[in-house]
Design a protein around this motif. Structure first.
Motif, PDB file in Angstrom:
ATOM      1  N   ALA A  74      13.610  48.282  72.947  1.00 28.52           N
ATOM      2  CA  ALA A  74      13.921  49.616  73.490  1.00 28.52           C
ATOM      3  C   ALA A  74      14.132  49.439  74.990  1.00 28.52           C
ATOM      4  CB  ALA A  74      12.801  50.610  73.203  1.00 28.52           C
ATOM      5  N   CYS A  75      14.518  50.527  75.644  1.00 26.18           N
ATOM      6  CA  CYS A  75      14.653  50.512  77.110  1.00 26.18           C
ATOM      7  C   CYS A  75      15.548  49.368  77.577  1.00 26.18           C
ATOM      8  CB  CYS A  75      13.275  50.423  77.774  1.00 26.18           C
ATOM      9  SG  CYS A  75      12.117  51.727  77.291  1.00 26.18           S
ATOM     10  N   ASN A  76      16.753  49.355  77.040  1.00 24.77           N
ATOM     11  CA  ASN A  76      17.740  48.343  77.435  1.00 24.77           C
ATOM     12  C   ASN A  76      17.311  46.929  77.096  1.00 24.77           C
ATOM     13  OD1 ASN A  76      19.544  50.272  78.563  1.00 24.77           O
ATOM     14  ND2 ASN A  76      18.293  50.334  80.429  1.00 24.77           N
ATOM     15  N   GLY A  77      16.790  46.776  75.881  1.00 24.44           N
ATOM     16  CA  GLY A  77      16.538  45.434  75.375  1.00 24.44           C
ATOM     17  C   GLY A  77      15.153  44.866  75.585  1.00 24.44           C
ATOM     18  N   LYS A  78      14.210  45.663  76.087  1.00 23.38           N
ATOM     19  CA  LYS A  78      12.858  45.145  76.279  1.00 23.38           C
ATOM     20  C   LYS A  78      12.126  45.085  74.942  1.00 23.38           C
ATOM     21  CE  LYS A  78      12.040  46.570  81.053  1.00 23.38           C
ATOM     22  NZ  LYS A  78      11.132  47.312  81.948  1.00 23.38           N
ATOM     23  N   PRO A  79      11.311  44.044  74.711  1.00 22.59           N
ATOM     24  CA  PRO A  79      10.559  43.969  73.449  1.00 22.59           C
ATOM     25  C   PRO A  79       9.553  45.108  73.351  1.00 22.59           C
ATOM     26  CG  PRO A  79       9.782  42.308  74.990  1.00 22.59           C
ATOM     27  CD  PRO A  79      11.023  42.901  75.594  1.00 22.59           C
ATOM     28  N   VAL A  80       9.359  45.575  72.123  1.00 22.44           N
ATOM     29  CA  VAL A  80       8.431  46.682  71.877  1.00 22.44           C
ATOM     30  C   VAL A  80       7.221  46.156  71.123  1.00 22.44           C
ATOM     31  CG1 VAL A  80       8.095  48.909  70.740  1.00 22.44           C
ATOM     32  CG2 VAL A  80      10.272  48.388  71.855  1.00 22.44           C
ATOM     33  N   GLN A  81       6.051  46.413  71.666  1.00 21.97           N
ATOM     34  CA  GLN A  81       4.801  46.009  71.029  1.00 21.97           C
ATOM     35  C   GLN A  81       4.180  47.196  70.311  1.00 21.97           C
ATOM     36  OE1 GLN A  81       1.753  44.673  73.758  1.00 21.97           O
ATOM     37  NE2 GLN A  81       0.760  43.442  72.187  1.00 21.97           N
ATOM     38  N   GLY A  82       3.668  46.951  69.093  1.00 20.96           N
ATOM     39  CA  GLY A  82       2.976  48.005  68.355  1.00 20.96           C
ATOM     40  C   GLY A  82       3.865  48.867  67.489  1.00 20.96           C
ATOM     41  N   ALA A  83       5.150  48.523  67.335  1.00 18.00           N
ATOM     42  CA  ALA A  83       6.019  49.274  66.421  1.00 18.00           C
ATOM     43  C   ALA A  83       5.748  48.848  64.985  1.00 18.00           C
ATOM     44  CB  ALA A  83       7.477  49.036  66.778  1.00 18.00           C
ATOM     45  N   LEU A  84       5.946  49.770  64.059  1.00 16.67           N
ATOM     46  CA  LEU A  84       5.746  49.484  62.636  1.00 16.67           C
ATOM     47  C   LEU A  84       7.101  49.240  61.973  1.00 16.67           C
ATOM     48  CD1 LEU A  84       3.026  52.174  61.757  1.00 16.67           C
ATOM     49  CD2 LEU A  84       2.705  49.756  62.326  1.00 16.67           C
ATOM     50  N   VAL A  85       7.186  48.142  61.228  1.00 23.83           N
ATOM     51  CA  VAL A  85       8.452  47.741  60.609  1.00 23.83           C
ATOM     52  C   VAL A  85       8.295  47.775  59.088  1.00 23.83           C
ATOM     53  CG1 VAL A  85      10.170  45.923  60.372  1.00 23.83           C
ATOM     54  CG2 VAL A  85       9.045  46.306  62.585  1.00 23.83           C
ATOM     55  N   TYR A  86       9.241  48.427  58.450  1.00 22.37           N
ATOM     56  CA  TYR A  86       9.287  48.545  56.978  1.00 22.37           C
ATOM     57  C   TYR A  86      10.571  47.892  56.499  1.00 22.37           C
ATOM     58  CZ  TYR A  86      10.311  50.903  52.523  1.00 22.37           C
ATOM     59  OH  TYR A  86      10.654  51.181  51.224  1.00 22.37           O
ATOM     60  N   VAL A  87      10.510  47.214  55.334  1.00 21.05           N
ATOM     61  CA  VAL A  87      11.703  46.574  54.784  1.00 21.05           C
ATOM     62  C   VAL A  87      11.657  46.633  53.260  1.00 21.05           C
ATOM     63  CG1 VAL A  87      10.665  44.255  54.765  1.00 21.05           C
ATOM     64  CG2 VAL A  87      13.165  44.508  54.851  1.00 21.05           C
TER      65      VAL A  87
END
Length: 270
Positions: free
Chosen positions: A185-198
């Motif tokens: 997010a924020c122009n390509g900065k890594p995001v910590q603590g996001a939840l990913v579903y697949v």
């Protein structure tokens, strides 16, 4: 003819008498008068600082004659015009921290200068009317790296910006796969603590793992096991996955969440 006798008074006796007269009359005239130079204010005290609840005011003593050796301070709370003042209990230091009770009032400080000859007091003009404390602007979560998912707010959006799978080519004999996805997010900065579903599309080819949390590098790893629906056809060449990223407790269909279809190569001959 009778002569009148004259008596001569010795000089020592005269000197003694003169001294006694001097004592009776208050001194011989060689003493020094006591000093009466109490401090005198020539420029009144002032108050510096921001007139806002939570800020600190500082007293400036002003200008005094008489070489003061010490100063005392007494802060007063006054009405908006600087009148109807009352002493503030316990406020006797050079500085004063403005409190909620000061809101809408003005403040004065009385400064008392003293030396060996006495003391005098002078008072400052009133401050501006004390206003409420200002709320600092919220910190921009995009200033951090990594960005913390729970701190992001719309209109910022998460982005699925990277994907990997192991094995890199999914074969006919593959029993489980490890998929990795990067959230930014924020122009390509890594995001910590996001939840990913697949989940694999169509369904029933590979199991749906629990949501995984991204680390400080923005990557999350999910393990999927083969189900009886794989392969979907004898000529399958791609494994399509539906991927979603969201913040904890966030709306899976709105807010800053994101969704994307990705695909990986399939070679059933392996």
């Amino acid at each position: 003819m009778r002569r009148t006798a004259r008596r001569l008074i010795p000089l020592g006796a005269l000197a003694l008498a003169s001294g006694l007269v001097g004592v009776v009359l208050g001194g011989t005239g060689t003493g020094v008068a006591a000093s009466t130079a109490r401090p005198t204010n020539t420029q009144p005290p002032t108050v510096s600082g921001t007139p806002e609840v939570g800020k600190t005011l500082t007293a400036r003593e002003g200008t005094w004659t008489g070489s003061p050796t010490d100063y005392d301070y007494a802060w007063r709370r006054c009405d908006q015009d600087g009148g109807s003042c009352s002493l503030i209990s316990g406020a006797s230091e050079k500085t004063y921290l403005l409190k909620q009770v000061d809101l809408g009032n003005t403040i004065r400080v009385g400064v008392t200068a003293q030396n060996a000859d006495g003391r005098r007091t002078a008072t400052s003009v009133p401050t501006a009317v004390i206003r409420a404390a200002t709320t600092p602007p919220p910190a921009n979560p995009c200033d951090k790296s990594p960005v913390v998912a729970s701190e992001l707010k719309s209109p910022e959006r998460l982005s699925i910006s990277g994907q990997q799978v192991s094995p890199s080519v999914i074969g006919g004999s593959t029993q489980d796969i490890v998929a990795r996805f990067r959230i930014t997010a924020c122009n390509g900065k890594p995001v910590q603590g996001a939840l990913v579903y697949v989940t694999a599309v169509p369904y029933n080819m590979f199991s749906i793992p629990p949501e995984a949390t991204t680390g400080g590098d923005g990557w999350a790893e999910l393990r999927m096991n083969r189900l009886r629906g794989y392969p979907a056809t004898p000529r399958q060449q791609l494994l399509v996955m539906f991927v979603r990223g969201r913040e904890p407790g966030g709306n899976v269909l709105g807010g800053i969440s994101t969704r994307r279809l990705v695909s990986f190569p399939v070679d059933l001959s392996r």
